[in-house]
Design an enzyme around this catalytic site. Sequence first.
Site, PDB file in Angstrom:
ATOM      1  CG  PHE A 163      -1.768  -1.116   1.494  1.00  0.00           C
ATOM      2  CD1 PHE A 163      -3.082  -1.117   1.046  1.00  0.00           C
ATOM      3  CD2 PHE A 163      -1.313  -2.226   2.189  1.00  0.00           C
ATOM      4  CE1 PHE A 163      -3.922  -2.194   1.283  1.00  0.00           C
ATOM      5  CE2 PHE A 163      -2.134  -3.312   2.437  1.00  0.00           C
ATOM      6  CZ  PHE A 163      -3.441  -3.295   1.982  1.00  0.00           C
ATOM      7  CG  ASP A 164       0.959   5.938  -1.513  1.00  0.00           C
ATOM      8  OD1 ASP A 164       2.058   6.165  -0.955  1.00  0.00           O
ATOM      9  OD2 ASP A 164       0.211   6.833  -1.922  1.00  0.00           O
TER      10      ASP A 164
END
Length: 303
Positions: A163-164
Amino acid sequence: MDDRVPPPLVIAITSRALFSMEDSHGLFEREGIEAYRAYQQTHENDPLRPGIAFPLVRKILALNQRVPKDAPHVEVILLSRNSTDTGLRVFNSIQHHQLDIKRASFTSGAPVWPYIRPFGAQLFLSANPESVAAALAAGVAAATILPANAAETAHADQVRIAFDGDAVIFGDESERISREQGVEAFGAHERAHAKLPLSGGPFRGFLQALHDLQEAFPVGQESPIRTALVTARSAPAHERVIRTLREWGVRLDEASFLGGRDKGEFLNAFGADIFFDDSLHNVESARAHVATGHVPHGVNNEA
């Protein structure tokens, strides 16, 4: 449902994200619904080839063979704009590939996103950006699955999801400061608010559900689920991220604070089955290496 059994992790996916349907979709766009219907009926016993999200779906469904009975299980829901008639090929392909997908909605061209919440899905994956935007507006974690040069990862028995941070797991208020006032203002803001948790972004609920599933397994490299944060942040802006995850009680197995470096090679090193990011620049870097979902949320996606 037995109240003693935690609710499942539910992922809703469209047929074009699960299978490679670009040829038939192109026929639909060129010649219309009748040509498309005739084509699908003629080929309904020809299995569709796996699409970009297929490896992720296969691996995440396989978790059900390892999850204890009293832990959350995984369910994948199919959402399709096909009719039930043209959708027969999709279900035949599901059976051919031995995917344990039992629930579906076929809408005959109508939007599919209104059915995400009734199915209880925490994540929606689609090849249609408009459907994804509508799902995000309705408060559901959603991403547009884009064509990628992704290969099978070396971690055949482990689901790896990356994930960012800002505008994906977290809200976009800090990223907005960076965009509007510059990197120095962003750094000063994060240092001043280091002990104040970030707000939750569109993927917070999915991350929590994934964490709850992880809790059924021992912590460590042998766990069948491994997660990573891959963010453009760098020290000292890392502190607020760490404290926020601690406040939420959520574990991420790995974190890379890249200070603006391209993310693609780091994701390749992690072996991500899928990566979620709000920035199209980062998405382009990532999808040269791994399957990638664009999250059209936050300041980076405002006109």
